[in-house]
Motif scaffolding. Structure first.
Motif, PDB file in Angstrom:
ATOM      1  N   TRP A  32       0.802  -1.066  -0.023  1.00  0.00           N
ATOM      2  CA  TRP A  32      -0.075  -0.008   0.079  1.00  0.00           C
ATOM      3  C   TRP A  32       0.952   1.225   0.144  1.00  0.00           C
ATOM      4  N   GLU A  33       0.510   2.165  -0.801  1.00  0.00           N
ATOM      5  CA  GLU A  33       1.522   3.628  -0.831  1.00  0.00           C
ATOM      6  C   GLU A  33       0.214   4.434  -0.329  1.00  0.00           C
ATOM      7  N   PRO A  34       0.587   5.211   0.888  1.00  0.00           N
ATOM      8  CA  PRO A  34      -0.224   6.036   1.267  1.00  0.00           C
ATOM      9  C   PRO A  34      -0.187   7.367   0.395  1.00  0.00           C
ATOM     10  N   SER A  35      -1.240   8.189   0.625  1.00  0.00           N
ATOM     11  CA  SER A  35      -1.386   9.619   0.120  1.00  0.00           C
ATOM     12  C   SER A  35      -1.445   9.684  -1.325  1.00  0.00           C
ATOM     13  N   ALA A  41       2.498   0.162  -7.853  1.00  0.00           N
ATOM     14  CA  ALA A  41       3.391  -1.014  -7.244  1.00  0.00           C
ATOM     15  C   ALA A  41       2.604  -2.170  -7.191  1.00  0.00           C
ATOM     16  N   SER A  42       1.540  -1.926  -6.467  1.00  0.00           N
ATOM     17  CA  SER A  42       0.439  -3.193  -6.034  1.00  0.00           C
ATOM     18  C   SER A  42      -0.044  -3.694  -7.664  1.00  0.00           C
ATOM     19  N   GLU A  43      -0.428  -2.857  -8.402  1.00  0.00           N
ATOM     20  CA  GLU A  43      -0.823  -3.367  -9.673  1.00  0.00           C
ATOM     21  C   GLU A  43       0.287  -4.152 -10.354  1.00  0.00           C
ATOM     22  N   CYS A  44       1.375  -3.483 -10.198  1.00  0.00           N
ATOM     23  CA  CYS A  44       2.570  -4.282 -11.040  1.00  0.00           C
ATOM     24  C   CYS A  44       2.589  -5.715 -10.171  1.00  0.00           C
ATOM     25  N   TYR A  45       2.713  -6.018  -8.995  1.00  0.00           N
ATOM     26  CA  TYR A  45       2.735  -7.012  -8.183  1.00  0.00           C
ATOM     27  C   TYR A  45       1.609  -8.014  -8.610  1.00  0.00           C
ATOM     28  N   VAL A  46       0.416  -7.816  -8.788  1.00  0.00           N
ATOM     29  CA  VAL A  46      -0.542  -8.526  -9.173  1.00  0.00           C
ATOM     30  C   VAL A  46      -0.468  -9.063 -10.593  1.00  0.00           C
ATOM     31  N   ALA A  47      -0.021  -8.089 -11.182  1.00  0.00           N
ATOM     32  CA  ALA A  47       0.260  -8.597 -12.827  1.00  0.00           C
ATOM     33  C   ALA A  47       1.162  -9.639 -12.854  1.00  0.00           C
ATOM     34  N   HIS A  48       2.371  -9.642 -12.053  1.00  0.00           N
ATOM     35  CA  HIS A  48       3.172 -10.878 -12.187  1.00  0.00           C
ATOM     36  C   HIS A  48       2.914 -11.985 -11.130  1.00  0.00           C
ATOM     37  N   VAL A  57      -4.136  -2.741   0.804  1.00  0.00           N
ATOM     38  CA  VAL A  57      -4.660  -1.983   2.153  1.00  0.00           C
ATOM     39  C   VAL A  57      -3.875  -1.357   3.008  1.00  0.00           C
ATOM     40  N   ASP A  58      -3.836  -0.268   3.418  1.00  0.00           N
ATOM     41  CA  ASP A  58      -2.966   0.468   4.426  1.00  0.00           C
ATOM     42  C   ASP A  58      -2.786  -0.693   5.604  1.00  0.00           C
ATOM     43  N   ILE A  59      -1.562  -0.894   5.780  1.00  0.00           N
ATOM     44  CA  ILE A  59      -1.041  -1.843   6.924  1.00  0.00           C
ATOM     45  C   ILE A  59      -1.567  -1.659   8.498  1.00  0.00           C
ATOM     46  N   LYS A  60      -1.676  -0.221   8.581  1.00  0.00           N
ATOM     47  CA  LYS A  60      -2.368  -0.026   9.930  1.00  0.00           C
ATOM     48  C   LYS A  60      -3.680  -0.289   9.995  1.00  0.00           C
ATOM     49  N   GLN A  61      -4.529  -0.655   8.895  1.00  0.00           N
ATOM     50  CA  GLN A  61      -5.892  -1.079   8.952  1.00  0.00           C
ATOM     51  C   GLN A  61      -6.039  -2.487   8.856  1.00  0.00           C
ATOM     52  N   ILE A  62      -4.756  -3.413   9.035  1.00  0.00           N
ATOM     53  CA  ILE A  62      -4.908  -4.855   8.863  1.00  0.00           C
ATOM     54  C   ILE A  62      -4.932  -5.256  10.421  1.00  0.00           C
ATOM     55  N   ALA A  98       7.853   4.893  11.518  1.00  0.00           N
ATOM     56  CA  ALA A  98       6.847   4.361  12.462  1.00  0.00           C
ATOM     57  C   ALA A  98       6.075   2.869  12.003  1.00  0.00           C
ATOM     58  N   LEU A  99       6.435   2.722  10.591  1.00  0.00           N
ATOM     59  CA  LEU A  99       5.759   1.561  10.115  1.00  0.00           C
ATOM     60  C   LEU A  99       6.534   0.312  10.774  1.00  0.00           C
ATOM     61  N   TRP A 100       7.698   0.422  11.271  1.00  0.00           N
ATOM     62  CA  TRP A 100       8.356  -0.814  12.005  1.00  0.00           C
ATOM     63  C   TRP A 100       7.375  -1.296  12.993  1.00  0.00           C
ATOM     64  N   TRP A 101       6.752  -0.517  13.457  1.00  0.00           N
ATOM     65  CA  TRP A 101       5.557  -0.963  14.709  1.00  0.00           C
ATOM     66  C   TRP A 101       4.510  -2.021  14.160  1.00  0.00           C
ATOM     67  N   ASP A 102       4.418  -1.837  13.203  1.00  0.00           N
ATOM     68  CA  ASP A 102       3.136  -2.588  12.401  1.00  0.00           C
ATOM     69  C   ASP A 102       3.853  -4.290  12.149  1.00  0.00           C
ATOM     70  N   ILE A 103       5.056  -4.012  11.467  1.00  0.00           N
ATOM     71  CA  ILE A 103       6.009  -5.469  11.698  1.00  0.00           C
ATOM     72  C   ILE A 103       5.888  -6.063  13.102  1.00  0.00           C
ATOM     73  N   GLU A 104       6.493  -5.095  13.958  1.00  0.00           N
ATOM     74  CA  GLU A 104       6.466  -5.625  15.459  1.00  0.00           C
ATOM     75  C   GLU A 104       5.289  -6.402  15.773  1.00  0.00           C
ATOM     76  N   ARG A 105       4.024  -5.812  15.516  1.00  0.00           N
ATOM     77  CA  ARG A 105       2.784  -6.227  16.147  1.00  0.00           C
ATOM     78  C   ARG A 105       2.244  -7.432  15.395  1.00  0.00           C
ATOM     79  N   ILE A 106       2.738  -7.561  14.180  1.00  0.00           N
ATOM     80  CA  ILE A 106       2.089  -8.911  13.370  1.00  0.00           C
ATOM     81  C   ILE A 106       3.220  -9.861  13.897  1.00  0.00           C
ATOM     82  N   ALA A 107       4.622  -9.580  14.249  1.00  0.00           N
ATOM     83  CA  ALA A 107       5.322 -10.842  14.470  1.00  0.00           C
ATOM     84  C   ALA A 107       5.025 -11.102  16.167  1.00  0.00           C
TER      85      ALA A 107
END
Length: 272
Positions: A32-35, A41-48, A57-62, A98-107
């Motif tokens: 997800w690219e905010p703003s 990027a996501s569209e390219c990922y899905v294409a491949h 989806v915004d990782i903070k909403q997951i 601060a997106l490090w904290w989303d990695i931390e909470r999932i881990a």
């Protein structure tokens, strides 16, 4: 045997290409690219790789409990708040840092056996007013979750690739895994980071071990909790290192590459 892998900050899928070539299976991904409205990027990922089990989806909403159980968590988390190219970079306290904290909470929720993360090498020195604080906080969080950690700054140009790209790669293993137990038993050896560690087979370095003891104590230790580290910790991390049981071993290493180097792009064209 391949590992079931969750990929965060997936970009266009560079991590996934390497993972699948190594025999691992990506069972869930997020990009997800905010703003911005267009999610190129996501569209390219899905294409491949297809849209199955991919989220834009915004990782903070997951909800971390909705992420499937997995063996390996990977991600090149956003670097702007650590980058030397960013004026006034705020490190782990910045919007993207601060997106490090989303990695931390999932881990924390899923407790995968392994993590493999990537960022700009300046992460080791951030923040500007408290050198080493941000990486110290990251290590402290992983320590609290039961991980041993090894890191290495790798420059693609040092290993025969046609670009100068310095990135720090961070490998973490739960202490009860084979790698965690190996790291715990060998990290005090003076040649651990040059001959025994996670990165040395694929990215060899010089092994200079003259007049070193059989074992050596850590260069520094983590104390207290992550908040105390955030408030008080300051340390000069070298380009290679490991953290086991709160002890930190770190040293400079010299890459070794004996293959042929391709032409390298310069400002005026190509050169050898």
């Amino acid at each position: 045997m391949g590992l079931e892998t969750v990929e965060l900050f997936a970009g266009v899928g560079g991590f996934r290409i390497g993972l699948e070539r190594a025999g691992h299976e990506v069972i869930w991904s997020n990009q997800w690219e905010p703003s911005i409205q267009a999610q190129h990027a996501s569209e390219c990922y899905v294409a491949h790789f297809g849209e199955e089990n991919h989220t834009n989806v915004d990782i903070k909403q997951i909800d971390e409990s909705s992420v499937p159980d997995h063996d390996l968590l990977v991600g090149g988390f956003p670097c702007q708040d650590y980058s030397v190219a960013t004026t006034g970079a705020e490190g782990i306290k910045g919007e993207k840092g601060a997106l490090w904290w989303d990695i931390e909470r999932i881990a924390r929720e899923k407790r995968p056996n392994y993590l493999l993360l990537e960022n700009v090498n300046r992460l080791l020195r951030s923040s500007t007013d408290q050198r080493g604080r941000d990486f110290g906080v990251l290590l402290h969080c992983l320590h609290d979750l039961g991980y041993t950690v090894e890191w290495r700054v790798i420059n693609a140009a040092d290993y025969g690739y046609a670009t100068k790209r310095r990135r720090v790669f961070i490998f973490a293993a739960q202490a009860n895994t084979e790698w965690g137990q190996w790291m715990t038993s060998k990290v005090e050896k003076p040649d651990y980071l040059t001959q025994r560690g996670f990165f040395v087979d694929e990215f060899p370095v010089e092994d200079v071990q003259t007049q070193l003891p059989i074992a050596h104590p850590p260069n520094t230790t983590l104390e207290g909790d992550p908040k105390e580290t955030s408030d008080e910790f300051e340390f000069d991390f070298e380009e290679a290192g490991a953290m086991v049981d709160g002890g930190i071993w770190t040293r400079e290493v010299t890459p070794v590459y004996q293959g042929e180097s391709p032409p390298r792009r310069t400002g005026n064209g190509w050169c050898s």
